[in-house]
Write an enzyme that holds these catalytic residues in place. Sequence first.
Site, PDB file in Angstrom:
ATOM      1  N   GLY B 514       0.780  -1.236   0.000  1.00 11.53           N
ATOM      2  CA  GLY B 514       0.000   0.000   0.000  1.00 11.53           C
ATOM      3  C   GLY B 514       0.808   1.280   0.000  1.00 11.53           C
ATOM      4  O   GLY B 514       0.570   2.170  -0.819  1.00 11.53           O
ATOM      5  N   ILE B 619      12.736   4.437   3.153  1.00 12.29           N
ATOM      6  CA  ILE B 619      11.697   4.523   4.176  1.00 12.29           C
ATOM      7  C   ILE B 619      11.036   5.895   4.035  1.00 12.29           C
ATOM      8  O   ILE B 619      11.649   6.931   4.278  1.00 12.29           O
ATOM      9  CB  ILE B 619      12.302   4.312   5.576  1.00 12.29           C
ATOM     10  CG1 ILE B 619      12.976   2.931   5.669  1.00 12.29           C
ATOM     11  CG2 ILE B 619      11.226   4.470   6.658  1.00 12.29           C
ATOM     12  CD1 ILE B 619      12.081   1.741   5.382  1.00 12.29           C
ATOM     13  N   LYS B 623       9.085   7.479  11.086  1.00 13.83           N
ATOM     14  CA  LYS B 623       8.248   7.392  12.290  1.00 13.83           C
ATOM     15  C   LYS B 623       7.099   6.404  12.081  1.00 13.83           C
ATOM     16  O   LYS B 623       6.897   5.491  12.888  1.00 13.83           O
ATOM     17  CB  LYS B 623       7.703   8.783  12.654  1.00 13.83           C
ATOM     18  CG  LYS B 623       6.918   8.795  13.954  1.00 13.83           C
ATOM     19  CD  LYS B 623       6.487  10.203  14.360  1.00 13.83           C
ATOM     20  CE  LYS B 623       7.584  10.941  15.092  1.00 13.83           C
ATOM     21  NZ  LYS B 623       7.099  12.131  15.822  1.00 13.83           N
ATOM     22  N   THR B 624       6.367   6.563  10.989  1.00 16.55           N
ATOM     23  CA  THR B 624       5.225   5.655  10.763  1.00 16.55           C
ATOM     24  C   THR B 624       5.708   4.260  10.377  1.00 16.55           C
ATOM     25  O   THR B 624       5.087   3.261  10.751  1.00 16.55           O
ATOM     26  CB  THR B 624       4.280   6.206   9.686  1.00 16.55           C
ATOM     27  OG1 THR B 624       5.028   6.472   8.484  1.00 16.55           O
ATOM     28  CG2 THR B 624       3.619   7.489  10.144  1.00 16.55           C
ATOM     29  N   GLY B 694       5.235  -3.057   6.149  1.00 15.39           N
ATOM     30  CA  GLY B 694       4.239  -3.332   7.187  1.00 15.39           C
ATOM     31  C   GLY B 694       4.113  -4.789   7.571  1.00 15.39           C
ATOM     32  O   GLY B 694       3.626  -5.108   8.656  1.00 15.39           O
ATOM     33  N   GLU B 695       4.510  -5.669   6.688  1.00 21.39           N
ATOM     34  CA  GLU B 695       4.394  -7.094   7.004  1.00 21.39           C
ATOM     35  C   GLU B 695       5.748  -7.729   7.289  1.00 21.39           C
ATOM     36  O   GLU B 695       5.825  -8.772   7.944  1.00 21.39           O
ATOM     37  CB  GLU B 695       3.682  -7.824   5.868  1.00 21.39           C
ATOM     38  CG  GLU B 695       2.271  -7.288   5.691  1.00 21.39           C
ATOM     39  CD  GLU B 695       1.431  -8.063   4.715  1.00 21.39           C
ATOM     40  OE1 GLU B 695       0.207  -8.050   4.856  1.00 21.39           O
ATOM     41  OE2 GLU B 695       1.976  -8.676   3.781  1.00 21.39           O
TER      42      GLU B 695
END
Lengths: 197, 735
Positions: B514, B619, B623-624, B694-695
């Site tokens: 995403g 990246i 932070k996120t 994220g994964e």
Amino acid sequence: MAAAAMRSDVHAQTETAPAAVNPVTAPSLAKVSLKVNGKACDLELDTRTTLLDALREHLHLTGSKKGCDQGQCGACTVMVNGRRINSCLTLAVMQQGSEVTTIEGLGTPENMHPMQEAFVKCDGYQCGYCTSGQICSAVAVLGEIKEGIPSHVTEDLMKPPSWDSSEIRERMSGNLCRCGAYSNIMEAITQVAGGRA
Amino acid sequence: MKFETPATTNPIDQLKVVGQPLDRVDGPLKTTGKAPYAYEQHEAAPNPAYGYVVGAAIGKGRISSMDLGQAKAAPGVLAIITAENAGKLDKGDHNTAKLLGGPEIQHYHQAIAVVVAETFEQARSAAQLVRVKYEAAKGSFDLASVKDSGKKPKEGFGGPPETAVGDFDKAFAAAPVQLDATYTTPDQSHAMIEPHATIAAWEGDKLTIWTSNQMVGWGVGDMAKTLGIQKENVRLISPFIGGGFGGKLFLRADALLAALGARAVKRPVKIALQRALMINNTTHRPATIQRIRLGATKDGQLSAIAHESWSGDLPGGEPETAVSQTRLLYAGANRLTAMRLAELDLPEGNAMRAPGEAPGMMALEIAVDEMAEKLGMDPVEFRILNDTQVDPEKPERPFSQRRLIECLRTGAEKFGWDKRNAKPGQTREGRWLMGMGVAAALRNNLVMKSAARVKLDKSGHITVETDMTDIGTGSYTVIAQTAAETLGVSLDKVTVRLGDSTFPVSCGSGGQWGGNSSSSGVYAACMKLRAAITLKTGLSATEAIFADGKVSAGGRSVSLAEAAGDKGLEVEDTMEYGDLDKKFQQSTFGAHYVEVAVDSFTGETRVRRMLAVCAAGRILNPKTARSQVIGAMTMGVGAALMEELKVDKKRGFFVNHDLASYEVPVHADIPHQEVIFLDETDPISSPLKAKGVGELGICGVGAAVANAIYNATGVRVRDYPITLDKLIDQLPAVA
């Protein structure tokens, strides 16, 4: 489990199941007055309405979240008369005359509470759905420690509880965060605690 | 825009906004309770009625009769929808079982009715009065007992069902050091904190749903298909999503039943799936049984690798692709992977965060630890020795970037790996047995077509619109950063609007694609806007510099506000990809280090320290991205230590279907977590040179915990979760 099943795990009962349901009757309505975020609110509610649904569905204060509706996740945490509670586990009519503080009462996007600011700065949230409960709990937790209220991990009940991370983690453990922001939430709370302690 | 050749220097490389650890742009809304989620649309959908869902009380069979009389007569009830009165319904392309069951019941808690009433309390009360008689059928509910009936699944998202290179059997038989072990992972639940929730409203033949859904496009398509209406007549709005993890990829019963209810009562209807219904009503990560065989030379070179996995699903379902990473992670000339899919009548299995790799690496990375021990090698060095820079099944395909070795080495140094005692059960701290574990992480980087619209108004403000969703991943923020960087404005000059099917179709949130893919779509649209601006201002497109809210070229400077003019500018573009993902294997890598303390009396495991080192391209927002990784690490701890849907093998359902009995990590379970991102760009992935992250964070964590427990105790547990009952009878004598 059994209690939970009665409450919200509705699956259709077989006819052989014991008929535990009362005869159909019209709902009882009751008047209830609350002071929510400093504002007097007079409501007439179905007596089965939880404080959480009174806030969300009747007062349209949707900052308090419904994650489980059975006291397991903490997303609905608000402060009632200065103490944090799961607002899904109390009926609104039980809170006649109570002072309720929700996330909306702590601060606004334009004028945030220090805990809200710390959560943003430390990224103490991701999806945001447990966040209101986390922040309300966090604010209350610091108050509880300050008042000397012990927790499960307080070593010496005769001394004031410490401000260390194990005390805070223990006290925050009723607020689930499935995104797993715990490490950042702790950082946010510790920052605010550091400013106060 | 088509991305067909590796990225060269472009506006993103300025890194004035992209790559900065900025606070989330939606932070002030989320932390003050002002972000409106699906069920919270009092202004957009006033005067709703409430729906309460009734789930089937059997695992398989038929409804023989349904008595709605008492429920219909209950106060406030407006309608009760069942399969009998709902009209003809199809099934969505992404659903395995029907969302409204009856008379046939495919799984426990399959929705069989929704009671719509004036108030929530009335709907809930009346739902208790629905009387149903069932004819239960014999179902298949136990993976272990039906495993051998498993069939070769068709090729799906996780690649072919089988792969083979060289001669595994021969090489394994000849290997001087062998490991042959079987591991199991249980069924797991996404357990996101926001339940699946929807408000539906009809206007004539047009349906609007405010719903909590990761994939807007899929949701629209499947709603239209299920109802038999035109896609154009469905609008799906999903501005904030209270967690998904794969559990909200699809149209679910809340959305369909709200639409049916609203059609019946001619006013908006809102439904949130009851928490205790969610686990059996919706999807879950399927359990696996995995057999891993490794053969190595005495000096630790892997010569034979086999990974076989068995899982189950409803007829027509798909396997848990737990062998995926084994096709890529280590070198070895002779290889074999295979998946088998058995039919089970449990609720529908489907994707949960890092499907395939998450449970697959829970097994593989214990096996690797076991093999290292057999060889007398350090598990970090063993992994490094067997690194590969090419796809081991197709050596002509290099990895676009692969810095697994650097992840492992950096982590070892930062974590103090040299202090680990390789001999298990040796390190004590009072009553605690202390241990350290390591695991590699791999998760593929997928790139997906994604579109966006970008508007510039006369004040110089930028608005981005795409049907992308933000499920906590930070989409709002990284998209705003991408637009600000590309157009040379500050972040406060950008508004991002997401999660509305009237916006251009995005990649959606799934498979860790995403952030990179949706931002790349926004980049494409912003580059098109730059072209429109230079055309309109007559500035040289090749020389134009976009900075500080101005565009400048040839000594002339025009503000974006001026360039927009009164009418403003609006463009739309789609980022599409060529075959770089075929020519190169694109994956993300990491190393997880974990220290645990195991209570020598009780066998209770506490995680003391965690470190992840990740190599995942550029990246976009440290932070996120860091939050994504620590969150995934937390879920990995859950998988290692506590998460398990317990199957009632007789009646066919998940017994612990709420948040009290399906245990997930809480504050007290998670220590401070460290994350290091290697400084990396991957120009082969996208113009942003980013990848998914994220994964990656969950891949390998479970095994790192398991390996740490072994190091602490000397007890090797191969069946997750590693609860104290699996340790206690084998722990070293206490006194």
